[in-house]
Write a protein that holds these residues in place. Structure first.
Motif, PDB file in Angstrom:
ATOM      1  N   ASP A   1      75.073  79.169 106.649  1.00 26.87           N
ATOM      2  CA  ASP A   1      74.802  79.748 107.969  1.00 26.87           C
ATOM      3  C   ASP A   1      73.710  78.920 108.632  1.00 26.87           C
ATOM      4  OD1 ASP A   1      74.486  81.294 110.216  1.00 26.87           O
ATOM      5  OD2 ASP A   1      73.892  83.123 109.160  1.00 26.87           O
TER       6      ASP A   1
ATOM      7  N   ASN B   1      71.278  80.356 111.248  1.00 27.53           N
ATOM      8  CA  ASN B   1      70.356  81.403 110.816  1.00 27.53           C
ATOM      9  C   ASN B   1      69.677  81.038 109.505  1.00 27.53           C
ATOM     10  OD1 ASN B   1      70.632  83.641 112.855  1.00 27.53           O
ATOM     11  ND2 ASN B   1      72.775  83.371 112.292  1.00 27.53           N
ATOM     12  N   THR B   2      69.411  79.738 109.339  1.00 30.37           N
ATOM     13  CA  THR B   2      68.665  79.242 108.190  1.00 30.37           C
ATOM     14  C   THR B   2      67.592  78.285 108.686  1.00 30.37           C
ATOM     15  OG1 THR B   2      70.606  79.410 106.747  1.00 30.37           O
ATOM     16  CG2 THR B   2      68.793  78.036 105.988  1.00 30.37           C
TER      17      THR B   2
ATOM     18  N   LEU C   1      64.852  84.080 106.700  1.00 30.03           N
ATOM     19  CA  LEU C   1      65.742  82.942 106.928  1.00 30.03           C
ATOM     20  C   LEU C   1      65.231  81.610 106.386  1.00 30.03           C
ATOM     21  CD1 LEU C   1      66.802  83.685 110.632  1.00 30.03           C
ATOM     22  CD2 LEU C   1      67.886  84.459 108.513  1.00 30.03           C
TER      23      LEU C   1
ATOM     24  N   GLU D   1      70.513  79.008 100.533  1.00 33.19           N
ATOM     25  CA  GLU D   1      70.735  80.431 100.818  1.00 33.19           C
ATOM     26  C   GLU D   1      69.389  81.082 101.085  1.00 33.19           C
ATOM     27  OE1 GLU D   1      73.418  82.050 101.224  1.00 33.19           O
ATOM     28  OE2 GLU D   1      75.042  81.247  99.994  1.00 33.19           O
TER      29      GLU D   1
ATOM     30  N   TYR E   1      68.667  88.927 113.252  1.00 39.70           N
ATOM     31  CA  TYR E   1      69.697  88.911 112.219  1.00 39.70           C
ATOM     32  C   TYR E   1      69.260  88.133 110.987  1.00 39.70           C
ATOM     33  CZ  TYR E   1      73.568  90.722 115.086  1.00 39.70           C
ATOM     34  OH  TYR E   1      74.403  91.511 115.829  1.00 39.70           O
ATOM     35  N   GLY E   2      69.900  88.448 109.882  1.00 41.05           N
ATOM     36  CA  GLY E   2      69.830  87.665 108.658  1.00 41.05           C
ATOM     37  C   GLY E   2      71.187  87.728 108.006  1.00 41.05           C
ATOM     38  N   PRO E   3      71.351  87.104 106.860  1.00 44.25           N
ATOM     39  CA  PRO E   3      72.648  87.149 106.172  1.00 44.25           C
ATOM     40  C   PRO E   3      73.135  88.566 105.886  1.00 44.25           C
ATOM     41  CG  PRO E   3      71.241  85.465 105.216  1.00 44.25           C
ATOM     42  CD  PRO E   3      70.383  86.231 106.177  1.00 44.25           C
TER      43      PRO E   3
ATOM     44  N   GLY F   1      67.357  86.531 103.034  1.00 37.51           N
ATOM     45  CA  GLY F   1      68.280  87.449 103.696  1.00 37.51           C
ATOM     46  C   GLY F   1      67.695  88.751 104.184  1.00 37.51           C
TER      47      GLY F   1
END
Length: 414
Positions: A404, A407-408, A259, A23, A231-233, A26
């Motif tokens: 994701d 986006n990681t 990210l 994770e 973008y991010g989470p 973010g």
């Protein structure tokens, strides 16, 4: 845990496995409209008002349905600024940057652009104008741009600065050069010589020949001004506007902070579950990005012979566009990944590059696609189809879950 699937999620439980979840931090989200307005008020380089004259014909190139971009909001802000500069609405053409993807339907365009849908046209890669050439060593590669863009007095672009397998991060000139370009520049930038270069890597901008080529081609195409979010989470993390090179670099720094997930250099996993979700899991061409972003990123966390698991709906099967069909043909006609990879090192048609990258990964790892509506397509393309994520994993496996994957950024945790 919940993983993305289409527009929704699925509940995945792996009690028989040792699970680690990646994770990213973010970051904090921003309101897109106000962030875009602030970015235009404080641009990176000359202001939009200095880039456009009241009598200019303006082309605004936006992303297509395969990208998660707030193009309706960005377009709304740009049109307001153009109007305040004296540019009438009738002087503006919105070009949907398809690249070699399928054309968007009228209904899709209306959903994406709302009240501005009537300004939009799908890019036609067969109707292009040569605007110059870029140096490719022993030869020059023509840069060809769609007529509505090439003939405009001012060229603006939207797009998203997000991790990209080849460009390091997307955004900037890429929306125009690839999205509104022709097969010539796609053939070169996505060819085996370029993609085999060590500098062409997910998350890398500086020293990346793919990115450098896009920027040089963008100069020839006359890209005057870009407005991009990242973008991010948590959602949109920031918006920048102005010179495309500076926009990409500033937002890439924001994205890296939000990210990146550190994976210890001595830690390896038997499997990685790669979450994708809409819009990228609409077809196999796009959904395989989840696997290749993990395996070909800065830090490959898999053991030798490991497996990648991608839950993806695939309502469009392999995909309907020219590139998607070429991808499907290459993989479905191949006998094995190693032979396909060697054959494609000699060259391939634009759009087939995703088959080349997937074959590169399949030489080392298994790729399982679960929860799809097109298992036969998956099986025909040297991959394995399973009903559920749990079915693709062996009991006792050490599993890294990347909810994701697009986006990681997995980075080395020395």
């Amino acid at each position: 845990m919940n993983l993305p699937l289409g527009e929704g999620t699925i509940d995945v439980s792996l009690p028989a496995c040792e699970v680690t979840v990646a994770e990213p931090p973010g970051g904090e989200s921003v309101a897109v409209r106000s962030a875009a307005e602030n970015a235009l008020d404080d641009p990176l380089g000359p202001a939009l008002s200095e880039r456009v004259d009241p009598d200019d014909d303006v082309a605004i190139v936006v992303t297509d349905i395969t990208r998660k971009a707030p193009d309706d909001v960005l377009l709304d802000v740009l049109l307001e600024r153009l109007s305040s500069r004296g540019v009438a609405r009738e002087q503006v053409t919105v070009v949907i940057g398809l690249g070699l993807h399928r054309p968007m339907t009228d209904a899709e365009i209306e959903t994406m652009l709302g009240p501005h849908a009537e300004l939009a046209v799908n890019h036609d890669p067969e109707s292009v104008v040569e605007v110059g050439t870029v140096d490719a060593g022993e030869r020059d590669v023509p840069v060809e741009i769609g007529e509505p863009v090439a003939e405009a007095d001012t060229v603006l672009s939207t797009g998203v600065v997000e991790p990209h397998q080849y460009a390091g991060f997307s955004g900037g000139a890429k929306t125009v050069v690839i999205g509104a370009g022709s097969e010539s520049i796609i053939r070169y930038t996505h060819g085996p010589e370029m993609l085999a270069n060590d500098g062409v890597r997910l998350g890398r901008v500086d020293g990346n020949p793919f990115r450098e080529t896009l920027d040089a081609a963008g100069d020839l195409a006359g890209v005057d001004f870009s407005v991009n979010p990242t973008y991010g989470p948590a959602g949109v993390l920031g918006v920048r506007a102005g010179d495309g090179r500076r926009v990409v670099r500033e937002l890439a720094a924001v994205a890296r902070d939000a990210l990146s997930v550190s994976v210890p250099s001595d830690r390896e996993f038997d499997a990685v579950v790669c979450g994708v979700g809409a819009p990228k899991d609409a077809n196999l061409y796009q959904a395989t990005r989840g696997a290749t972003y993990v395996a070909l990123g800065d830090r490959d966390p898999l053991r030798d012979g490991g497996r990648l698991v991608v839950p993806a709906e695939l309502p469009e099967g392999a995909g309907d566009g020219t590139g998607e069909q070429r991808f499907h043909r290459r993989l479905s006609e191949a006998t094995d990944a190693e032979t396909l990879y060697r054959e494609m090192r000699e060259g391939y048609e634009p759009g087939a590059q995703r088959a080349f990258v997937v074959a590169r990964v399949l030489r080392e790892y298994e790729l399982h696609v679960t929860n799809s509506e097109a298992p036969d397509v998956v099986e025909a393309c040297l991959m394995r189809a399973e009903d559920e994520v749990e079915d693709a994993l062996e009991a006792g496996s050490e599993v890294l879950v990347v909810p994701d994957a697009l986006n990681t950024l997995l980075v080395d945790g020395r």
